[in-house]
Design a protein around this motif. Structure first.
Motif, PDB file in Angstrom:
ATOM      1  N   ALA A   1       0.759  -1.112   0.058  1.00  0.00           N
ATOM      2  CA  ALA A   1       0.046   0.043  -0.163  1.00  0.00           C
ATOM      3  C   ALA A   1       0.890   1.352  -0.142  1.00  0.00           C
ATOM      4  O   ALA A   1       1.792   1.246   0.678  1.00  0.00           O
ATOM      5  N   ALA A   2       0.458   2.192  -0.561  1.00  0.00           N
ATOM      6  CA  ALA A   2       1.148   3.537  -0.802  1.00  0.00           C
ATOM      7  C   ALA A   2       0.967   4.205   0.523  1.00  0.00           C
ATOM      8  O   ALA A   2       0.289   3.750   1.567  1.00  0.00           O
ATOM      9  N   SER A   3       2.030   5.215   0.771  1.00  0.00           N
ATOM     10  CA  SER A   3       1.831   5.850   2.260  1.00  0.00           C
ATOM     11  C   SER A   3       0.561   6.471   2.403  1.00  0.00           C
ATOM     12  O   SER A   3      -0.228   7.004   1.873  1.00  0.00           O
ATOM     13  N   PRO A   4       0.080   6.400   3.667  1.00  0.00           N
ATOM     14  CA  PRO A   4      -1.359   6.933   4.016  1.00  0.00           C
ATOM     15  C   PRO A   4      -1.336   8.435   4.106  1.00  0.00           C
ATOM     16  O   PRO A   4      -0.359   8.887   3.930  1.00  0.00           O
ATOM     17  N   GLN A   5      -2.407   8.779   3.985  1.00  0.00           N
ATOM     18  CA  GLN A   5      -2.913  10.320   3.954  1.00  0.00           C
ATOM     19  C   GLN A   5      -3.285  10.951   5.198  1.00  0.00           C
ATOM     20  O   GLN A   5      -3.991  10.076   5.960  1.00  0.00           O
ATOM     21  N   CYS A   6      -2.940  12.036   5.600  1.00  0.00           N
ATOM     22  CA  CYS A   6      -3.814  12.575   6.588  1.00  0.00           C
ATOM     23  C   CYS A   6      -5.094  13.158   6.451  1.00  0.00           C
ATOM     24  O   CYS A   6      -5.446  13.614   5.347  1.00  0.00           O
ATOM     25  N   PRO A   7      -5.938  12.613   7.342  1.00  0.00           N
ATOM     26  CA  PRO A   7      -7.380  12.754   7.249  1.00  0.00           C
ATOM     27  C   PRO A   7      -8.042  14.044   7.272  1.00  0.00           C
ATOM     28  O   PRO A   7      -9.026  14.399   6.963  1.00  0.00           O
ATOM     29  N   LEU A   8      -7.042  14.850   7.881  1.00  0.00           N
ATOM     30  CA  LEU A   8      -7.466  16.374   7.629  1.00  0.00           C
ATOM     31  C   LEU A   8      -6.977  17.304   6.663  1.00  0.00           C
ATOM     32  O   LEU A   8      -7.935  18.302   6.299  1.00  0.00           O
ATOM     33  N   CYS A   9      -5.764  17.015   6.221  1.00  0.00           N
ATOM     34  CA  CYS A   9      -5.307  17.889   4.998  1.00  0.00           C
ATOM     35  C   CYS A   9      -5.248  17.128   3.904  1.00  0.00           C
ATOM     36  O   CYS A   9      -4.885  17.772   2.860  1.00  0.00           O
ATOM     37  N   ALA A  10      -5.335  15.748   4.030  1.00  0.00           N
ATOM     38  CA  ALA A  10      -4.869  14.617   2.599  1.00  0.00           C
ATOM     39  C   ALA A  10      -3.287  14.803   2.252  1.00  0.00           C
ATOM     40  O   ALA A  10      -3.250  14.333   0.958  1.00  0.00           O
ATOM     41  N   ALA A  11      -2.534  15.278   3.085  1.00  0.00           N
ATOM     42  CA  ALA A  11      -1.300  15.069   2.768  1.00  0.00           C
ATOM     43  C   ALA A  11      -0.706  13.786   3.068  1.00  0.00           C
ATOM     44  O   ALA A  11      -1.060  13.112   3.847  1.00  0.00           O
ATOM     45  N   PRO A  12       0.299  13.495   2.086  1.00  0.00           N
ATOM     46  CA  PRO A  12       0.934  11.963   2.586  1.00  0.00           C
ATOM     47  C   PRO A  12       1.439  11.906   3.773  1.00  0.00           C
ATOM     48  O   PRO A  12       2.370  12.953   3.991  1.00  0.00           O
TER      49      PRO A  12
END
Length: 179
Positions: free
Chosen positions: A41-52
């Motif tokens: 799986a690719a790096s997860p994203q921040c649920p608040l700002c969608a940054a990796p």
């Protein structure tokens, strides 16, 4: 040992490493179950700002911080996001504050007396810097006025002043500790 590039974060990693030291991605095909059929799986994203979010805690569990918005991301041991806290609502235990302890050492009264006895006003600098400077000027003035005989007066005064300054310093240190 050669350096290879991690497929997730793009950084150089030792070919002997079992996982990327930067993002935690397993480096060998046998380390990932069903590696041929299911890509890692690719790096997860921040649920608040969608940054990796590229941090080992996202794979192994623990706390990570989003570099863009500063949110605290708490991951479980299975790599699943448990909680996301915005910058102002982060838990106090997340970044513990280390108390600063200032320790004032006690000064040796005997050493202060010896230094002042052998070096006069300069020896007083161990016990009191301001007193040493003042006594140097007083000694120089009296030495010029009395053609050196003033040192017989200022030298014992320097010893007594150094002893008194060391005792006062120790009293202040002990009082500060007891309060």
């Amino acid at each position: 040992m050669a350096l290879i590039t991690c497929a997730d974060c793009g950084r150089d990693v030792s070919s002997l490493a079992s996982a990327c030291v930067h993002c935690g991605r397993p480096m060998h095909a046998n380390a990932v179950p069903n590696a041929a059929s299911a890509p890692y799986a690719a790096s997860p994203q921040c649920p608040l700002c969608a940054a990796p979010v590229v941090h080992p805690a996202t794979r192994t569990g623990g706390r990570a911080w989003c570099e863009r918005c500063g949110a605290q991301l708490i991951y479980g041991t299975d790599g699943a996001l448990v909680q996301a806290l915005p910058r102002g609502q982060q838990m106090a235990a997340a970044r513990p504050v280390t108390p600063v302890v200032i320790v004032n050492e006690r000064k040796s009264v005997g050493l202060a007396a010896l230094l002042a006895f052998f070096f006069g006003p300069l020896g007083m600098a161990y016990a009191t810097v301001g007193g040493a400077i003042a006594m140097c000027f007083i000694s120089l003035f009296l030495m010029v006025v009395t053609m050196g005989l003033g040192l017989f007066i200022t030298w014992p005064i320097s010893v007594l002043w150094a002893v008194h300054a060391a005792q006062e310093h120790n009293r202040r240190v002990l009082y500060r500790v007891q309060v």
